[in-house]
Design an enzyme around this catalytic site. Structure first.
Site, mmCIF file in Angstrom:
data_model
loop_
_atom_site.group_PDB
_atom_site.id
_atom_site.type_symbol
_atom_site.label_atom_id
_atom_site.label_comp_id
_atom_site.label_asym_id
_atom_site.label_seq_id
_atom_site.Cartn_x
_atom_site.Cartn_y
_atom_site.Cartn_z
ATOM 1 N N GLN A 197 18.426 -7.204 67.217
ATOM 2 C CA GLN A 197 18.463 -6.114 68.491
ATOM 3 C C GLN A 197 19.499 -5.791 69.255
ATOM 4 O OE1 GLN A 197 14.971 -7.405 70.607
ATOM 5 N NE2 GLN A 197 13.601 -7.184 69.149
ATOM 6 N N ASP A 204 10.666 -14.643 63.027
ATOM 7 C CA ASP A 204 9.026 -14.109 63.571
ATOM 8 C C ASP A 204 8.192 -15.072 62.840
ATOM 9 O OD1 ASP A 204 10.131 -12.203 65.187
ATOM 10 O OD2 ASP A 204 10.127 -10.658 63.791
ATOM 11 N N ARG A 230 10.915 -10.170 79.378
ATOM 12 C CA ARG A 230 11.797 -10.629 78.392
ATOM 13 C C ARG A 230 13.249 -10.222 78.878
ATOM 14 N NH1 ARG A 230 9.333 -8.940 72.657
ATOM 15 N NH2 ARG A 230 11.239 -10.207 72.277
ATOM 16 N N LYS A 265 7.572 -3.515 60.502
ATOM 17 C CA LYS A 265 8.054 -3.020 61.829
ATOM 18 C C LYS A 265 9.170 -2.588 62.171
ATOM 19 C CE LYS A 265 6.781 -5.752 65.020
ATOM 20 N NZ LYS A 265 7.680 -6.265 66.032
HETATM 21 C C1 S3P Z 1 13.929 -7.290 65.348
HETATM 22 C C2 S3P Z 1 14.793 -8.267 65.529
HETATM 23 C C3 S3P Z 1 14.417 -9.635 65.983
HETATM 24 C C4 S3P Z 1 12.746 -9.946 65.570
HETATM 25 C C5 S3P Z 1 11.850 -8.512 66.252
HETATM 26 C C6 S3P Z 1 12.394 -7.637 65.199
HETATM 27 C C7 S3P Z 1 14.291 -6.248 64.841
HETATM 28 O O1 S3P Z 1 14.473 -9.903 67.378
HETATM 29 O O2 S3P Z 1 12.168 -11.302 66.385
HETATM 30 O O3 S3P Z 1 10.547 -9.039 65.612
HETATM 31 O O4 S3P Z 1 13.792 -5.385 64.342
HETATM 32 O O5 S3P Z 1 15.577 -5.994 64.940
HETATM 33 P P1 S3P Z 1 15.908 -10.423 67.987
HETATM 34 O O6 S3P Z 1 17.037 -9.542 67.798
HETATM 35 O O7 S3P Z 1 15.439 -10.566 69.433
HETATM 36 O O8 S3P Z 1 16.220 -11.775 67.408
#
Ligand code: S3P
Length: 443
Positions: free
Chosen positions: A176, A326, A129, A28
């Site tokens: 993120q 996750d 969120r 993903k």
């Molecule tokens: C992700 C970062 C994670 C993860 C999310 C996907 C990404 O979140 O939980 O499912 O693709 O950068 P956070 O950056 O909030 O930890």
């Protein structure tokens, strides 16, 4: 797109061993990034193995709204004609990212240094969120941002016309946040620097380098210092998306739990910033065999064979949390059937995922007869040879809560029902047929 209002309950029952190959969907995180970088590159980006889950489809629609040409040419095969760094057009409508925190946060970053205005929204889960963690650093670039009370969606961003480069230390371990800042830094002059105390998934850095950006990572006393030189010409590249280790975790856990099982998971990502769950499983005594380690599209992948066997409880070190963030819901489900206690601490971030995952797991496990303790930033699960089951679990629009309890229901004394399996389509649209082909009784 938001999910249909009609909940779709699912029930998992105890049955025979699981066998066969689990062809889990594309990663993903990599899928979102391939579409976004494809849209910011010049030329044609051909993507294979793209996850066609709703989260990623929403990002594809968003990239079209910003002016990129995004076309599905086959199963998991997509072609993006990008507009170049700084080339995003102002979208005509509101950008609806559905259930996807990654989608909305990365896209906000990608547009925040282009002088256009965009409004972002999402479903009931995403609208709860936190977004300030993204909008605060994006404001440093000079963009103007308005949000609902508490920094919540809908958020409107007026991108900076004369962006400034930014040096930003992420206050929580989050790929993120890091990625949003780096994507914004693409259209800022000079060097944008992100400092992260704990390493988080590095797909953005790898893919930016692959598309020709100048980006370096230095390990220092402060943590990882990532430096991006702004205004590169991103050159379109083919992207082969590896299979998602976070999705693989569900059939892997099912095979570990159900007696007599043996499954293979080919071509799954072994990116070291994502492998905490598999490291933890090995510590729990899981029978895992990795083979044919190789590099595909700049990401390490390998084939995994999993056999059923007993598991023992472990304490997961807090510094491992980011590399398996996750996977805590499915780890908690596994821990319910392990010998002894499993302690997960330093996991406060779980409270701001698609649901409050500490609360959702603790409530669901207790309802099914498992002994659990939870604090603001920890979850402790006491394992047992038998899980009574028999309850219906509230999943709070969270795909991973739904899949975790459906896996646990394969070994509980009485079946386990989840109130809504609909959100599973956000990340793992093929979950039900795949699990049934392996032999699981879910329906
Ligand atoms: C992700 C970062 C994670 C993860 C999310 C996907 C990404 O979140 O939980 O499912 O693709 O950068 P956070 O950056 O909030 O930890």
């Amino acid at each position: 797109m938001s999910h249909s209002a009609e909940p779709h309950p699912l029930t998992a029952r105890r049955g025979g061993p699981l066998t066969g190959a689990a062809l889990v969907p594309g990663d993903k995180s990599v899928s979102h990034r391939a579409l976004i970088l494809g849209a910011l590159a010049v030329g044609e980006t051909r993507i294979t193995g793209l996850l066609e889950g709703q989260d990623v489809l929403d990002t594809a629609s968003a990239m079209r709204a910003f002016g990129a040409e995004v076309t599905r040419v086959g199963e998991g095969e997509w072609v993006v004609h990008g507009v170049g760094v700084g080339g995003f057009a102002e979208p005509a409508g509101v950008i609806d990212c559905g259930n996807s925190g990654t989608g909305v946060r990365l896209i906000m970053g990608a547009m925040a240094t282009t002088p256009i205005t965009a409004t972002f929204t999402g479903d009931a889960s995403l609208s709860r969120r936190p977004m300030r963690r993204i909008t605060d650093p994006l404001a440093l670039f000079g963009s103007e941002i308005t949000a609902r009370e508490g920094g919540l969606l809908p958020v409107t961003i007026r991108g900076a016309a004369e962006a400034l480069p930014v040096r930003y230390a992420t206050p929580v371990a989050s790929a993120q946040i890091k990625s949003a800042v780096l994507l914004a830094g693409l259209n800022a002059p000079g060097e944008t620097v992100v400092i992260e105390a704990e390493p988080t998934r590095d797909h953005t850095e790898r893919m930016l380098a692959g598309f020709g950006a100048r980006i370096t990572t230095e390990v220092t006393d402060e943590g990882r210092v990532i430096t991006l030189t702004g205004r590169p010409e991103l050159v379109a590249q083919p992207v082969a998306v590896p299979r998602d280790p976070s999705s693989a975790a569900f059939p892997v856990a099912a095979a570990l739990l159900v007696p007599g099982s043996e499954i293979t998971v080919p071509g799954v990502s072994r990116n070291p910033t994502r492998d905490g769950f598999y490291v933890t499983l090995a510590e729990m005594g899981a029978d895992l065999t990795w083979s044919d380690d190789r590099l595909e599209g700049g990401e390490p992948v390998a084939d995994l064979t999993v056999r059923h066997g007993p598991l023992r409880g472990v304490a997961v070190p807090a510094e491992r949390a980011a590399s398996m963030i996750d996977e805590f819901p499915i780890l908690a489900a596994l821990a319910a059937r392990a010998e002894g206690t499993t302690l997960m601490h330093g996991v406060a971030e779980l409270r701001v995922k698609e649901s409050d995952r500490i609360a959702a797991m603790a409530d669901g496990l207790r309802a099914n007869g498992v002994r659990v303790e939870d604090t603001a930033d920890s979850l402790t699960v006491h394992g047992s040879a038998a899980v009574p089951g028999g309850a219906t679990v509230a999943t709070h629009l969270d795909h991973r809560i739904a899949m975790s309890f459906l896996v646990l229901g394969l070994v509980s004394d009485a079946p386990i029902t989840v109130d809504d399996g609909g959100p599973i389509a956000t990340s793992f649209p093929d979950f039900l047929p795949l699990m049934r082909r392996l032999g699981a009784d879910i329906g």
